[in-house]
Every structure is written in structure tokens, then in C-alpha cells.
Design a protein around this motif. Structure first.
Motif, PDB file in Angstrom:
ATOM      1  N   TYR A  33       5.124  45.263  53.715  1.00 40.22           N
ATOM      2  CA  TYR A  33       4.276  46.207  53.015  1.00 40.22           C
ATOM      3  C   TYR A  33       4.698  46.305  51.559  1.00 40.22           C
ATOM      4  O   TYR A  33       5.871  46.472  51.252  1.00 40.22           O
ATOM      5  N   VAL A  34       3.722  46.189  50.666  1.00 40.61           N
ATOM      6  CA  VAL A  34       4.011  46.342  49.239  1.00 40.61           C
ATOM      7  C   VAL A  34       3.270  47.574  48.750  1.00 40.61           C
ATOM      8  O   VAL A  34       2.064  47.678  48.920  1.00 40.61           O
ATOM      9  N   PRO A  35       3.973  48.523  48.144  1.00 43.65           N
ATOM     10  CA  PRO A  35       3.290  49.737  47.685  1.00 43.65           C
ATOM     11  C   PRO A  35       2.220  49.379  46.647  1.00 43.65           C
ATOM     12  O   PRO A  35       2.515  48.637  45.702  1.00 43.65           O
ATOM     13  N   PRO A  36       1.007  49.883  46.791  1.00 41.07           N
ATOM     14  CA  PRO A  36      -0.092  49.544  45.875  1.00 41.07           C
ATOM     15  C   PRO A  36       0.248  49.811  44.415  1.00 41.07           C
ATOM     16  O   PRO A  36      -0.175  49.055  43.534  1.00 41.07           O
ATOM     17  N   LEU A  37       0.997  50.851  44.132  1.00 40.73           N
ATOM     18  CA  LEU A  37       1.311  51.149  42.738  1.00 40.73           C
ATOM     19  C   LEU A  37       2.112  50.026  42.099  1.00 40.73           C
ATOM     20  O   LEU A  37       1.919  49.697  40.929  1.00 40.73           O
ATOM     21  N   GLU A  38       2.980  49.437  42.888  1.00 40.94           N
ATOM     22  CA  GLU A  38       3.766  48.307  42.391  1.00 40.94           C
ATOM     23  C   GLU A  38       2.836  47.166  41.993  1.00 40.94           C
ATOM     24  O   GLU A  38       3.025  46.496  40.988  1.00 40.94           O
ATOM     25  N   ILE A  39       1.827  47.000  42.844  1.00 40.39           N
ATOM     26  CA  ILE A  39       0.885  45.902  42.600  1.00 40.39           C
ATOM     27  C   ILE A  39       0.118  46.140  41.301  1.00 40.39           C
ATOM     28  O   ILE A  39      -0.014  45.249  40.461  1.00 40.39           O
ATOM     29  N   VAL A  40      -0.347  47.390  41.141  1.00 40.91           N
ATOM     30  CA  VAL A  40      -1.085  47.725  39.927  1.00 40.91           C
ATOM     31  C   VAL A  40      -0.207  47.488  38.708  1.00 40.91           C
ATOM     32  O   VAL A  40      -0.637  46.893  37.712  1.00 40.91           O
ATOM     33  N   ALA A  41       1.025  47.941  38.808  1.00 36.54           N
ATOM     34  CA  ALA A  41       1.942  47.790  37.684  1.00 36.54           C
ATOM     35  C   ALA A  41       2.151  46.325  37.362  1.00 36.54           C
ATOM     36  O   ALA A  41       2.057  45.894  36.206  1.00 36.54           O
ATOM     37  N   LEU A  42       2.377  45.524  38.404  1.00 36.14           N
ATOM     38  CA  LEU A  42       2.636  44.109  38.185  1.00 36.14           C
ATOM     39  C   LEU A  42       1.420  43.405  37.579  1.00 36.14           C
ATOM     40  O   LEU A  42       1.532  42.645  36.619  1.00 36.14           O
ATOM     41  N   LEU A  43       0.264  43.729  38.133  1.00 38.59           N
ATOM     42  CA  LEU A  43      -0.964  43.114  37.629  1.00 38.59           C
ATOM     43  C   LEU A  43      -1.207  43.506  36.183  1.00 38.59           C
ATOM     44  O   LEU A  43      -1.545  42.681  35.340  1.00 38.59           O
ATOM     45  N   GLY A  44      -1.014  44.799  35.900  1.00 31.96           N
ATOM     46  CA  GLY A  44      -1.188  45.289  34.537  1.00 31.96           C
ATOM     47  C   GLY A  44      -0.271  44.550  33.589  1.00 31.96           C
ATOM     48  O   GLY A  44      -0.671  44.130  32.496  1.00 31.96           O
ATOM     49  N   ASN A  45       0.914  44.352  34.037  1.00 32.78           N
ATOM     50  CA  ASN A  45       1.902  43.667  33.220  1.00 32.78           C
ATOM     51  C   ASN A  45       1.500  42.221  32.955  1.00 32.78           C
ATOM     52  O   ASN A  45       1.475  41.750  31.831  1.00 32.78           O
ATOM     53  N   LYS A  46       1.131  41.570  34.029  1.00 31.16           N
ATOM     54  CA  LYS A  46       0.804  40.150  33.931  1.00 31.16           C
ATOM     55  C   LYS A  46      -0.427  39.928  33.049  1.00 31.16           C
ATOM     56  O   LYS A  46      -0.526  38.945  32.335  1.00 31.16           O
ATOM     57  N   LEU A  47      -1.379  40.846  33.158  1.00 29.78           N
ATOM     58  CA  LEU A  47      -2.607  40.694  32.377  1.00 29.78           C
ATOM     59  C   LEU A  47      -2.468  41.351  31.007  1.00 29.78           C
ATOM     60  O   LEU A  47      -3.443  41.503  30.291  1.00 29.78           O
ATOM     61  N   HIS A  48      -1.265  41.777  30.691  1.00 22.98           N
ATOM     62  CA  HIS A  48      -0.994  42.414  29.396  1.00 22.98           C
ATOM     63  C   HIS A  48      -1.868  43.628  29.149  1.00 22.98           C
ATOM     64  O   HIS A  48      -2.316  43.861  28.042  1.00 22.98           O
ATOM     65  N   LEU A  49      -2.152  44.362  30.210  1.00 22.50           N
ATOM     66  CA  LEU A  49      -2.956  45.566  30.037  1.00 22.50           C
ATOM     67  C   LEU A  49      -2.051  46.761  29.732  1.00 22.50           C
ATOM     68  O   LEU A  49      -2.436  47.686  29.048  1.00 22.50           O
ATOM     69  N   CYS A  50      -0.856  46.724  30.296  1.00 20.29           N
ATOM     70  CA  CYS A  50       0.056  47.830  30.030  1.00 20.29           C
ATOM     71  C   CYS A  50       1.491  47.329  30.111  1.00 20.29           C
ATOM     72  O   CYS A  50       1.757  46.235  30.618  1.00 20.29           O
ATOM     73  N   GLU A  51       2.377  48.087  29.594  1.00 19.75           N
ATOM     74  CA  GLU A  51       3.794  47.724  29.631  1.00 19.75           C
ATOM     75  C   GLU A  51       4.488  48.594  30.666  1.00 19.75           C
ATOM     76  O   GLU A  51       4.994  49.660  30.363  1.00 19.75           O
ATOM     77  N   ALA A  52       4.464  48.177  31.905  1.00 24.05           N
ATOM     78  CA  ALA A  52       5.144  48.974  32.919  1.00 24.05           C
ATOM     79  C   ALA A  52       6.649  48.828  32.729  1.00 24.05           C
ATOM     80  O   ALA A  52       7.140  47.731  32.456  1.00 24.05           O
ATOM     81  N   ALA A  53       7.311  49.927  32.865  1.00 25.17           N
ATOM     82  CA  ALA A  53       8.732  49.957  32.535  1.00 25.17           C
ATOM     83  C   ALA A  53       9.567  49.148  33.534  1.00 25.17           C
ATOM     84  O   ALA A  53      10.081  48.077  33.213  1.00 25.17           O
ATOM     85  N   SER A  54       9.623  49.656  34.745  1.00 31.78           N
ATOM     86  CA  SER A  54      10.547  49.024  35.671  1.00 31.78           C
ATOM     87  C   SER A  54       9.809  48.491  36.883  1.00 31.78           C
ATOM     88  O   SER A  54       9.110  49.204  37.572  1.00 31.78           O
ATOM     89  N   ILE A  55       9.932  47.225  37.110  1.00 33.27           N
ATOM     90  CA  ILE A  55       9.334  46.641  38.299  1.00 33.27           C
ATOM     91  C   ILE A  55      10.437  45.975  39.093  1.00 33.27           C
ATOM     92  O   ILE A  55      11.113  45.077  38.583  1.00 33.27           O
ATOM     93  N   PRO A  56      10.579  46.405  40.326  1.00 33.43           N
ATOM     94  CA  PRO A  56      11.577  45.726  41.144  1.00 33.43           C
ATOM     95  C   PRO A  56      11.084  44.313  41.448  1.00 33.43           C
ATOM     96  O   PRO A  56       9.944  44.120  41.869  1.00 33.43           O
ATOM     97  N   HIS A  57      11.905  43.357  41.153  1.00 31.23           N
ATOM     98  CA  HIS A  57      11.457  41.973  41.247  1.00 31.23           C
ATOM     99  C   HIS A  57      11.341  41.449  42.661  1.00 31.23           C
ATOM    100  O   HIS A  57      10.879  40.350  42.864  1.00 31.23           O
ATOM    101  N   LYS A  58      11.754  42.292  43.608  1.00 36.98           N
ATOM    102  CA  LYS A  58      11.766  41.757  44.965  1.00 36.98           C
ATOM    103  C   LYS A  58      10.352  41.436  45.473  1.00 36.98           C
ATOM    104  O   LYS A  58      10.173  40.599  46.340  1.00 36.98           O
ATOM    105  N   TYR A  59       9.305  42.102  44.900  1.00 37.87           N
ATOM    106  CA  TYR A  59       7.946  41.845  45.377  1.00 37.87           C
ATOM    107  C   TYR A  59       7.239  40.723  44.616  1.00 37.87           C
ATOM    108  O   TYR A  59       6.180  40.274  45.016  1.00 37.87           O
ATOM    109  N   ASP A  60       7.811  40.319  43.494  1.00 37.25           N
ATOM    110  CA  ASP A  60       7.137  39.338  42.636  1.00 37.25           C
ATOM    111  C   ASP A  60       6.624  38.118  43.398  1.00 37.25           C
ATOM    112  O   ASP A  60       5.462  37.740  43.294  1.00 37.25           O
ATOM    113  N   VAL A  61       7.492  37.528  44.174  1.00 31.53           N
ATOM    114  CA  VAL A  61       7.118  36.285  44.861  1.00 31.53           C
ATOM    115  C   VAL A  61       6.029  36.552  45.897  1.00 31.53           C
ATOM    116  O   VAL A  61       5.043  35.828  45.976  1.00 31.53           O
TER     117      VAL A  61
END
Ligand code: ATP
Ligand code: MG
Lengths: 423, 347
Positions: free
Chosen positions: B40-68
Motif C-alpha cells: 500500500y502506498v499512501p495517496p499523498l505520497e503519490i501526489v507529492a511524487l508526481l508533483g515533484n516529477k512534473l515540476h508542479l511543486c517542490e515537495a519537501a520530504s519524500i521517502p524514497h522507499k516508494y519511488d521504485v
């Protein structure tokens, strides 16, 4: 001529359906195409609308060969209303009408104000604007036909082709659609070519008619030229009577009563003579003929309904010039007919000074021992326009042994007891 | 009497609203389905990661364990799901419009079986001859061949009646099924073929997305160009012809595109039935029969539907997604068949 069909032959596979079709139509003309089933009417429209390519011949619009036109350009010039349109999709009527704008729009272009304005105008023209928002699937056949015609009009064509636009419609819609076509030609200067099954409708509304038979145009011209009993017999194989419509002077086609084809003789071989006039003998003539009696009639004026019916039924009849008193000559001819008759019937005719001689002839019939049936349905005083002269003679007939009858049925019944009147 | 005019423009606004809603649902779908799976991946993490990747926002801390998990496993799978759903729904809408028949669907009329035979053939005989494009290419050939076969057998005169079309489709599908069975019988690597045939997204990766995305969108756009023509063809072919449409040509072009877009979808994820049947139907009920809105809307609905069914498949222990769509689809098909007896085809 704006629309010219030149020597067109069309085939389905190797079967020749249209053979040397050649005609033209001008702006503002409503051309009706008539002909029996399978004569190629639909094929002709399909050929003009480029669905079927003619093998031989060309079709020109304002001098241009239509085969050379691009698809969209062609559909800006020609619009077609097919024989029957079934639509199983919940498009609104306005959606359907707006599809007529396709030829004027780019592929990805949405309809704009102007297109909707044109659609509205066309729908108002065809009297279906109030249906604009209704789903097409929920309209009646007639309403749908109006919408489909509106769709064709939104193409803003120069030529409108319709395949039996009035079949399946009630008389009200038939008239509405035909009047619309008439208006479109006279006001919008459209060229309209319409296949019409109903000959009377065609006669009444079309400027010219083309009669198609086995893929050929056998007659082309005004309704009076095309709609002749002979033409109809040769193409449809039906016996019809062509009359002029009393009001409009248009041809009026009706089937010949079956008796004329039967031409059987009544076993009794009785000859019945009708003294008639003023349309009073017509229906009895028909009834008697139907039963196989030989019928003769006299003296009637030309143009009288009785005279016309007698002519249609091929009944020997003594005639007199229109509105003229009966001459001695006609009187003698009349007597001659009465001599040959077994029974004489005096119809419920009104009497004036002009036809008093018809009462006199009835007296002579009695004198010659002919059985005389006298209609007494309307009191003689009421149909006497001779200041009592006719009444006097009429009453005298009674006294001399005329049989008074009240109705046609009574006459037929009496005639049936043939022993009364030996042949 | 100005009312219908306004109503007409309201229609365009309505279309836009439908698209906005569907895109919103799509975004939510992407986020929520990314969360679903064995981990299970918390949806907020996903939003943060997506935002980051698409350069929509600068999320501060993302635990890298979900990246892969998110980027390498779930997202390509979801994007591929969207593309396949879009393709099948578009193919279904096209075929239903072309044949004026709600039973037409890339599977029922045999296109997909043809694609499957082509794909399996390439897996067996010539794995490498066009690199990664071999399978899509062979699937396309198979789909095209089957389409024209069914089309020509089903044709009676100039018409394609519903019943002959369905029967021909079934017959050809059965025949191709036999061909598939035969190929599996002689195959050495039975396992991969078997899994491929069941249909699923478990092998999805970005490479597949990359080669699918462009052809699918181009093909979708090319089909969309014919939306108005399809509308007019619903009124009857001769009618369409008098509206300036070259009907025979449009039919052939659209069949080729439908085969192409089906083959593209099928070649990577195997056979997933009934999406092309159900989705256009449901969308038609939502937005009406006009293909100008039906195409984009059913593409989105198809994508959303398939992504959710795939998420369900993940939850059910990587069940092949084709099983789930068939569970929904077959009863729906029967429902349509029964409804057809009443005479009405659509909606
Ligand atoms: N698609 C077709 N293929 C082959 N023959 C056809 C085709 N359509 C019509 N025919 C034949 O062409 C002939 C003319 O048909 P057409 O439909 O033009 O007649 P029509 O005058 O319109 O008749 P109706 O009054 O019944 O509508 C008929 O003999 C018919 O059998
Ligand atoms: Mg016809």
C-alpha cells in the motif's frame, strides 16, 4: 437548361435498368417522376445523386459535368431525401438537420451561429421548428419526413431529389409536403425532381411529369399530356378514367369500375332506357350496368354529369347542345331508342321548358305499351320550373299506368322480377 | 422561439463539462489506483511524487522507499492500462458506428483473435525480426486480415446485416482459436504464450508505453477526424453519400484504423475482452450518440475502467484482468442481446 440528363444508361451489374434517359429541368421547376413499381424511378434518382454511376451519358448542372465535382461540392449542389429513413439513434431533430451543414463545414469545425440560423430557417420553412429539440426516434413518420426534408434544405442545394416523399403519410402531410415543394420551387428557385406514386397528387402539384416504364421515359410533358388513359394503360396496365378536376382543371385519375372489364350480359338481356338529365340518372346507370343490363339514355345536354357518365360507361345516349332546348331531331332519336327498350325509367329530373319534351316522350312510351317506372322521390311540384305544365303532364303519366317508385333499390327490385317485363 | 438555439450551444458546453469531469476522475483514478497493490502506498505520497516529477511543486520530504514501486512498477502499468482501455473503447465505438450495430466489438467480430494469432505467431516463429515491433506488427497483420475476411464473408450485397456479421465473427474466432491451440500445442515456451493470452498488465514497463503511446494517439486522432462522417452514416449510407461523404472509402479507412489500434493494444497485454463492447454503450447513455463527444468520452471511460479493473486484478493476487472484464462483459452482452429483441439498437 440548368439540370440536363443526357442519354443516360445505368446498370445494376449487367442488368440495364435505365435506358437512354434524356430530359432537363430548369430553376423553379417541380418535375414529377411517375411510373409503375420497378420501372427505375429510384434508380434514376440514385443516378442523378451520383450513388450509381451511369455507364453511358452525362448529367450536367449548369453546364458542368457532375462526375467531375468533388464530393463536398456535389453535396452543396444536390440534396436527396431517400424513400424511407429509419434512424435508431437519439439525435435531436436539430442535430439531424444540422448534419446538412456538413458539406459547408470543415471536418473538425463545430456548427456556428450562422449554421443554426440556416437550420432554423429551413425548419421553419418545413414547419418543424417546434420539433427541434425532440429526439428523432420519437417523431411520427410524417414529422420525421419534414425534418429530413429540412436537413436536405440546409445543404442549400440547387437541386433537390425526393423519392416518394409522401408515401406513408396521411392526406394532411401529403398536401403539406407537396405545397412545400411547390413553394420551394417558386420562391427559392430550386430544381425539384420528385418521385411520386400518387398520380393525382403528381398531377395537381407538378409543373411537368415524366412517365417512366421499363427504364425508359415514355412520356414527358404537362400533366394533361402525360396522364392519358392510354399512357396509364400501357405502363401501369390499369384501366383508368381521366377527368378534369372541377376546381383546378387538373387531371384526375380514377380506376374504371370493374364492370367495364367484365362486360358480361344480364341473363334477361333486358334493355333499360333512362330518361334523365341533371345528374339524376348517373348512379342508376352505373348500378344497372354493374348488373349487366343494357342501358340507354336520353335526352341529356352535353356537359351534364349524366352525359359524362354515359360516355364513360359506353352507354348509347341521345344528346343535345349545352343549355339548349330539346330539338325535334333529338326527340325523334330519343323515341327510336325507347322503341328498342324493354323498360323505360323516368328519373328524378327537374323539368324546365327546355326538357319538357322528355315528359312527352314518357307519354309516348306508355302509349307504345312500354313499362314505365317513374321516380317520385322529390315531389314534382318542387322540380317543376314550368309554372305547372310539367306537373300536369307528370300526373297524367300516373293516370296512364306508370309505376311510381321512390328509390333506386325499388327499381332494381322490380327489374329483378323479370316476369313483369318480358323481353 | 430562440430557445433551441441556446440549447444547442449548451450542448457544446455540456460536452466540455463531461470532458472536464472525466479528466478529473482520470486524475483521481491514477492516484488512487497507484496506491492499490500488494504494497500500500499512501495517496499523498503519490501526489507529492508526481508533483515533484512534473515540476508542479517542490515537495519537501519524500521517502524514497516508494519511488521504485510508483515509478517503475505501478505507473507504467497504469499508463499502459489507460492506453489499452482507450484503444479498445475507440475500436469498439468505431466498429459499432460503422456497422450501426451495438454488438460489434473487436473481440466479437474476430479482429482481436486475428491480432492474437499474429502476436503468438511472432512469439513462436520470428521473435527478433523487427525487434520490439515484431509482435505489434504481426498482430496488426493478423487483425487486418481477419477484419477483411469477416467483412467480406458477412457482406450480403452491399449491406452487412447484424446476424451474419456476428455469426461470421464467431465462426472466424473459433477457427482462429483452433489455430492458436495448434500453435500452443507445437510451442516450446508454452508458459509465456499462455499468460499472454489470458491478458494482463503484469509485464508492463515504460518501454512498452513508449512504443504504444504515439501510434495510439495518432490513430485516435485519425479516427476522430471521421466523427462527423460516422454521425452521418448512422442515417444510412446513401444519405451519408449525399452529404458529401465517400462512404466506401471511409469504411475501409476506419476498419484499418480500428484493426491497427486493437492490434497495438492486444500485442502487449494479450486478449482483454468486452471493454470495446461495454464502454461505448455506457458512454452513449451518458453523452448521446454524437461521435464528436462519444470518441473522447468513451476513450477516457475505457481507460478509467480498465485501470480500475487492473487494480482489482492486482488485489486479487494478480488475476488476469481479462477474466474480470469477461465477468462484467458477458452478462452485459446477454443483456444487450435480449434488449435487441425489442427492436431498439442503441441506448
Ligand atoms: N440494388 C439493386 N441491385 C440489382 N437490381 C436492382 C437493385 N435495386 C433495384 N433493382 C432493380 O432495378 C429495377 C428498378 O428498380 P427501382 O428501385 O429503380 O424501381 P422503382 O421505380 O423505384 O420502383 P418502386 O416504385 O417500387 O420504388 C427493378 O427491376 C429492381 O428489381
Ligand atoms: Mg423506388
Amino acid at each position: 437548361m440548368p439540370l440536363e440528363i443526357k442519354d443516360v444508361d445505368a446498370y445494376y451489374g449487367s442488368v440495364k435498368i435505365l435506358d437512354g434517359i434524356d430530359f432537363s429541368a430548369s430553376h423553379g421547376e417541380l418535375l414529377g417522376v411517375i411510373g409503375p413499381n420497378g420501372s427505375g424511378k429510384t434508380t434514376l434518382l440514385r443516378t442523378i445523386s451520383r450513388i450509381l454511376k451511369p455507364k453511358v451519358g452525362t448529367i450536367l448542372l449548369e453546364g458542368r459535368d457532375v462526375q467531375g465535382m468533388k464530393d463536398k461540392e456535389f453535396s452543396r449542389n444536390f440534396a436527396a431525401v431517400p424513400q424511407d429513413t429509419t434512424i435508431n439513434f437519439d439525435f435531436s431533430a436539430l442535430d439531424i438537420v444540422l448534419m446538412g451543414r456538413n458539406p459547408h463545414l470543415g471536418r473538425l469545425e463545430l456548427e456556428g451561429e450562422e449554421d443554426i440560423e440556416i437550420a432554423r430557417r429551413c425548419m421553419e420553412l418545413t414547419n418543424c421548428w417546434h420539433l427541434a429539440e425532440r429526439p428523432i426516434t420519437e417523431l411520427s413518420g410524417g414529422e420525421r419526413q419534414l425534418v429530413i426534408i429540412a436537413r436536405a434544405l440546409t445543404q442549400e442545394p440547387k437541386v433537390l431529389l425526393l423519392d416518394e416523399p409522401t408515401s406513408h403519410l396521411d392526406i394532411n402531410y401529403q398536401i403539406e409536403i407537396m405545397e412545400l415543394l411547390k413553394r420551394l420551387t417558386s420562391e427559392e428557385k430550386l430544381i425539384v425532381v420528385a418521385v411520386i406514386h400518387d398520380l393525382n397528387l403528381a398531377a395537381q402539384y407538378c409543373d411537368r411529369l415524366a412517365l417512366l416504364h421499363k427504364g425508359k421515359i415514355v412520356s414527358l410533358g404537362t400533366q394533361a399530356q402525360v396522364l392519358t388513359a392510354e399512357n396509364i394503360k400501357n405502363t401501369f396496365g390499369a384501366d383508368v378514367i381521366i377527368k378534369k378536376h372541377a376546381l383546378t382543371d387538373h387531371c384526375f385519375v380514377s380506376p374504371v369500375p370493374s364492370l367495364l372489364k367484365r362486360q358480361n350480359k344480364n341473363e334477361a338481356e333486358l334493355t333499360i332506357h333512362l330518361i334523365c338529365g341533371g345528374g339524376e340518372g348517373a348512379s342508376l346507370m352505373h348500378e344497372l350496368c354493374e348488373r349487366g343490363y343494357r342501358v340507354t339514355a336520353g335526352v341529356v345536354n352535353m356537359l351534364d354529369t349524366d352525359q359524362e357518365v354515359a360516355k364513360l360507361l359506353n352507354i348509347p345516349v341521345v344528346t343535345e347542345a349545352p343549355f339548349s332546348p330539346i330539338t325535334e331531331e333529338a326527340f325523334q332519336a330519343h323515341l327510336a331508342l325507347i322503341d328498342k327498350a324493354n323498360v323505360v325509367v323516368l328519373c328524378n329530373t327537374p323539368f324546365g321548358y327546355g326538357n319538357l319534351k322528355n315528359l312527352e316522350v314518357a307519354e309516348r312510351a306508355l302509349e307504345r305499351n312500354k313499362p314505365l317506372l317513374v321516380f317520385d322521390a322529390t315531389r314534382i311540384e318542387k322540380r317543376d320550373f314550368t309554372n305547372g305544365e310539367a306537373t300536369k303532364r307528370f300526373i297524367a303519366l300516373k293516370d296512364k299506368g306508370a309505376i311510381m317508385v321512390k328509390s333506386q333499390e325499388e327499381v332494381l327490385k322490380l327489374l329483378n322480377i323479370s316476369t313483369l317485363f318480358d323481353a | 422561439m430562440i430557445k433551441p438555439k441556446i440549447a444547442y450551444f449548451n450542448k457544446f458546453i455540456h460536452w466540455k463539462m463531461v470532458m472536464v469531469y472525466l479528466i478529473a476522475i482520470l486524475c483521481v483514478t491514477i492516484v488512487l489506483t497507484t496506491a492499490i497493490g500488494p504494497v500500500y502506498v499512501p495517496p499523498l505520497e503519490i501526489v507529492a511524487l508526481l508533483g515533484n516529477k512534473l515540476h508542479l511543486c517542490e515537495a519537501a520530504s519524500i521517502p524514497h522507499k516508494y519511488d521504485v514501486i510508483i515509478l517503475q512498477i505501478r505507473l507504467p502499468r497504469i499508463v499502459l492500462g489507460l492506453l489499452v482501455g482507450l484503444s479498445l473503447a475507440t475500436a469498439g465505438t468505431t466498429l459499432q458506428g460503422l456497422f450501426k450495430n451495438p454488438m460489434a466489438d473487436p473481440y466479437i467480430i474476430g479482429i482481436a483473435s486475428g491480432a492474437a494469432v499474429g502476436a503468438v505467431f511472432s512469439m513462436l516463429i520470428l521473435p527478433g525480426f523487427l525487434f520490439i515491433y515484431t509482435k505489434p506488427f504481426m498482430a496488426f497483420l493478423g487483425a487486418m486480415f481477419t477484419t477483411f475476411l469477416v467483412y467480406n464473408i458477412a457482406k450480403v450485397g452491399r449491406r452487412i446485416p447484424v446476424d451474419t456479421l456476428l455469426l461470421t465473427g464467431i465462426a472466424v474466432s473459433l477457427f482462429l482459436g483452433a489455430v492458436l491451440s495448434f500453435m500452443m500445442f507445437v510451442a516450446e515456451d508454452l508458459h509465456s504464450i499462455f499468460f499472454w493470452l489470458m491478458g494482463g498488465f503484469w509485464l508492463a514497463n515504460w518501454a512498452q508505453v513508449k512504443i504504444t503511446i504515439l501510434p495510439v494517439f495518432v490513430c485516435f486522432f485519425l479516427i476522430y477526424i471521421f466523427a462527423k462522417d460516422l454521425n452521418a452514416m448512422l442515417l444510412g449510407e446513401e444519405c451519408a453519400q449525399t452529404l458529401g461523404i465517400n462512404v466506401e472509402w471511409v469504411k475501409k479507412i476506419l476498419l484499418v484504423f480500428a484493426a491497427f489500434i486493437t492490434a497495438t493494444a492486444v500485442s502487449f497485454v494479450g486478449t482483454i475482452g468486452f471493454v470495446g463492447l461495454i464502454i461505448p454503450h455506457i458512454t452513449r447513455i451518458l453523452v448521446g450518440p454524437d461521435h464528436r463527444i462519444l470518441f473522447p468520452a468513451s476513450a477516457l471511460v475505457g481507460g478509467i475502467f480498465l485501470v480500475w479493473t487492473d487494480a482489482l486484478a492486482r488485489l486479487l493476487g494478480e488475476m488476469p484482468v481479462g477474466i474480470i472484464t469477461a465477468f462484467f462483459g458477458a452478462p452485459f452482452f446477454i443483456y444487450l442481446l435480449r434488449k435487441r429483441k425489442g427492436g431498439h439498437y442503441f441506448t
